[in-house]
Scaffold this motif. Structure first.
Motif, PDB file in Angstrom:
ATOM      1  N   GLY A  24       0.802  -1.210   0.000  1.00 51.11           N
ATOM      2  CA  GLY A  24       0.000   0.000   0.000  1.00 51.11           C
ATOM      3  C   GLY A  24       0.837   1.262   0.000  1.00 51.11           C
ATOM      4  N   VAL A  25       0.271   2.346  -0.576  1.00 52.37           N
ATOM      5  CA  VAL A  25       0.934   3.641  -0.717  1.00 52.37           C
ATOM      6  C   VAL A  25       2.280   3.420  -1.409  1.00 52.37           C
ATOM      7  CG1 VAL A  25       1.432   5.846   0.413  1.00 52.37           C
ATOM      8  CG2 VAL A  25      -0.242   4.315   1.420  1.00 52.37           C
ATOM      9  N   THR A  26       3.392   3.705  -0.773  1.00 46.75           N
ATOM     10  CA  THR A  26       4.706   3.460  -1.394  1.00 46.75           C
ATOM     11  C   THR A  26       5.491   2.385  -0.649  1.00 46.75           C
ATOM     12  OG1 THR A  26       5.740   5.216  -0.085  1.00 46.75           O
ATOM     13  CG2 THR A  26       4.837   5.840  -2.218  1.00 46.75           C
ATOM     14  N   THR A  27       4.819   1.596   0.147  1.00 42.56           N
ATOM     15  CA  THR A  27       5.495   0.598   0.980  1.00 42.56           C
ATOM     16  C   THR A  27       5.651  -0.715   0.221  1.00 42.56           C
ATOM     17  OG1 THR A  27       4.646   1.604   2.991  1.00 42.56           O
ATOM     18  CG2 THR A  27       5.383  -0.669   3.147  1.00 42.56           C
ATOM     19  N   ILE A  28       6.888  -1.168   0.097  1.00 41.90           N
ATOM     20  CA  ILE A  28       7.213  -2.381  -0.655  1.00 41.90           C
ATOM     21  C   ILE A  28       8.206  -3.200   0.163  1.00 41.90           C
ATOM     22  CG2 ILE A  28       8.247  -3.297  -2.777  1.00 41.90           C
ATOM     23  CD1 ILE A  28       7.382  -0.634  -4.116  1.00 41.90           C
ATOM     24  N   LEU A  29       7.924  -4.483   0.326  1.00 41.26           N
ATOM     25  CA  LEU A  29       8.808  -5.406   1.037  1.00 41.26           C
ATOM     26  C   LEU A  29       9.550  -6.264   0.027  1.00 41.26           C
ATOM     27  CD1 LEU A  29       9.720  -6.677   3.771  1.00 41.26           C
ATOM     28  CD2 LEU A  29       7.798  -8.274   3.521  1.00 41.26           C
ATOM     29  N   ILE A  30      10.873  -6.313   0.134  1.00 37.92           N
ATOM     30  CA  ILE A  30      11.720  -7.083  -0.775  1.00 37.92           C
ATOM     31  C   ILE A  30      12.502  -8.085   0.062  1.00 37.92           C
ATOM     32  CG2 ILE A  30      13.551  -6.950  -2.504  1.00 37.92           C
ATOM     33  CD1 ILE A  30      12.693  -4.022  -2.967  1.00 37.92           C
ATOM     34  N   ASP A  31      12.414  -9.363  -0.310  1.00 36.10           N
ATOM     35  CA  ASP A  31      12.911 -10.436   0.555  1.00 36.10           C
ATOM     36  C   ASP A  31      13.541 -11.518  -0.306  1.00 36.10           C
ATOM     37  OD1 ASP A  31      13.285 -12.410   2.487  1.00 36.10           O
ATOM     38  OD2 ASP A  31      11.151 -12.868   2.686  1.00 36.10           O
ATOM     39  N   ASP A  32      14.777 -11.925   0.033  1.00 34.60           N
ATOM     40  CA  ASP A  32      15.393 -13.044  -0.685  1.00 34.60           C
ATOM     41  C   ASP A  32      15.545 -14.274   0.212  1.00 34.60           C
ATOM     42  OD1 ASP A  32      17.517 -12.424   0.985  1.00 34.60           O
ATOM     43  OD2 ASP A  32      19.013 -12.270  -0.615  1.00 34.60           O
ATOM     44  N   GLY A  33      14.845 -14.274   1.336  1.00 33.54           N
ATOM     45  CA  GLY A  33      14.934 -15.393   2.258  1.00 33.54           C
ATOM     46  C   GLY A  33      15.995 -15.226   3.323  1.00 33.54           C
ATOM     47  N   HIS A  34      16.917 -14.280   3.118  1.00 29.08           N
ATOM     48  CA  HIS A  34      17.968 -13.999   4.089  1.00 29.08           C
ATOM     49  C   HIS A  34      17.932 -12.545   4.542  1.00 29.08           C
ATOM     50  CE1 HIS A  34      19.863 -17.906   3.305  1.00 29.08           C
ATOM     51  NE2 HIS A  34      19.650 -17.677   2.026  1.00 29.08           N
ATOM     52  N   LYS A  37      15.841  -8.779   4.358  1.00 28.16           N
ATOM     53  CA  LYS A  37      14.544  -8.143   4.104  1.00 28.16           C
ATOM     54  C   LYS A  37      14.729  -6.629   4.066  1.00 28.16           C
ATOM     55  CE  LYS A  37      11.393 -11.638   6.032  1.00 28.16           C
ATOM     56  NZ  LYS A  37      12.391 -12.716   6.132  1.00 28.16           N
ATOM     57  N   LEU A  38      14.342  -6.036   2.932  1.00 27.99           N
ATOM     58  CA  LEU A  38      14.368  -4.592   2.753  1.00 27.99           C
ATOM     59  C   LEU A  38      12.938  -4.081   2.685  1.00 27.99           C
ATOM     60  CD1 LEU A  38      16.980  -4.375  -0.165  1.00 27.99           C
ATOM     61  CD2 LEU A  38      17.430  -4.601   2.282  1.00 27.99           C
ATOM     62  N   LEU A  39      12.672  -2.990   3.369  1.00 26.20           N
ATOM     63  CA  LEU A  39      11.362  -2.364   3.313  1.00 26.20           C
ATOM     64  C   LEU A  39      11.522  -0.955   2.769  1.00 26.20           C
ATOM     65  CD1 LEU A  39       8.343  -2.903   4.114  1.00 26.20           C
ATOM     66  CD2 LEU A  39       8.831  -1.616   6.209  1.00 26.20           C
ATOM     67  N   VAL A  40      10.787  -0.640   1.722  1.00 23.71           N
ATOM     68  CA  VAL A  40      10.784   0.718   1.190  1.00 23.71           C
ATOM     69  C   VAL A  40       9.688   1.510   1.899  1.00 23.71           C
ATOM     70  CG1 VAL A  40      10.483   2.152  -0.862  1.00 23.71           C
ATOM     71  CG2 VAL A  40      11.667  -0.061  -1.036  1.00 23.71           C
ATOM     72  N   ASP A  41      10.088   2.571   2.566  1.00 28.42           N
ATOM     73  CA  ASP A  41       9.222   3.530   3.261  1.00 28.42           C
ATOM     74  C   ASP A  41       8.562   2.979   4.528  1.00 28.42           C
ATOM     75  OD1 ASP A  41       9.949   5.562   1.611  1.00 28.42           O
ATOM     76  OD2 ASP A  41       8.148   5.513   0.389  1.00 28.42           O
ATOM     77  N   GLY A  42       7.757   1.994   4.452  1.00 29.19           N
ATOM     78  CA  GLY A  42       7.133   1.467   5.668  1.00 29.19           C
ATOM     79  C   GLY A  42       6.136   2.421   6.284  1.00 29.19           C
TER      80      GLY A  42
END
Length: 227
Positions: A41-51, A53-58
């Motif tokens: 939602g909005v500009t929040t994006i979760l990026i995960d490779d299993g090891h 975890k990056l969160l954009v904005d949150g």
């Protein structure tokens, strides 16, 4: 280098469908070596490779329009906790903040307080984090000092197997609030305290995929041309 795609905040919902990103429901197991991107939602994006975890904005608090325009706002810790739980986020390694507007930066310190990691952003973002830490400290609720790192245009840094490069962007038009955040933001406060005319897009590279996460609609000349 694997596949790559572009994620614009204004078109993130469309990008989710086009790029195969997940949006809701139970999270299936992640195949080894792959990357999952989840739009929240909005500009929040979760990026995960299993090891890692990056969160954009949150951004989860999302105060209503009346409160935002005429009242005072602050991070809503219950909504933040519920949003993170809904996405099954148990821990974080980094929160990449676009700039100091409330829909990008307001919740970042609370997210890191809850799930760990470090906030990356510009000086406006740092001032917002410092102010939120000061507010929590005054209330006896600061579990730890929030790690925050100021990054500069065209800087590159590593998070696990992700390589992140920062590109400067201008704010989309029209913009309600102007200027930058130059001193810590104590909460609750007026929405106008969250204002930032310049911010960052993040080029995130991984052996499986690469992404340009672009929170606005305008790149400065050097970022467009590669000069």
């Amino acid at each position: 280098m694997g596949r790559g795609f572009w994620i614009a905040a204004g078109a993130a919902f469309v990008a989710c469908a086009a790029a195969g990103m997940s949006q809701a429901g139970p999270t299936p197991p992640l195949e080894a070596g792959k990357v999952r991107v989840r739009y929240m939602g909005v500009t929040t994006i979760l990026i995960d490779d299993g090891h890692t975890k990056l969160l954009v904005d949150g951004y989860f608090s999302r105060p209503d329009r009346w409160q935002t325009l005429f009242g005072r706002i602050a991070p809503d810790v219950d909504r933040i906790a519920k949003g993170l739980a809904a996405a099954e986020v148990e821990r974080l390694d980094a929160v990449l903040v676009a700039h100091g507007d409330l829909v990008h930066a307001m919740d970042s310190a609370d997210v890191v307080q809850m799930k760990g990691g470090m906030v990356f952003g510009n000086e406006s973002v740092r001032q917002i984090v410092l102010g939120r830490d000061a507010t929590l400290r005054a209330k006896g609720r600061l579990a730890k000092v929030t790690d925050v790192r100021v990054v500069n245009p065209y800087q590159t840094f590593r998070c696990g197997r992700f390589t992140v490069t920062v590109f400067p962007v201008g704010h989309s038009s029209p913009q309600l609030y102007h200027g930058r955040v130059e001193k810590p933001v104590l909460t609750p406060t007026k929405a106008g305290r969250y204002s930032d005319e310049r911010g960052y897009a993040y080029w995130i590279r991984h052996p499986d995929q690469s992404f340009l996460v672009h929170p606005a609609v305008q790149l400065v000349d050097r970022a467009r041309t590669g000069g």
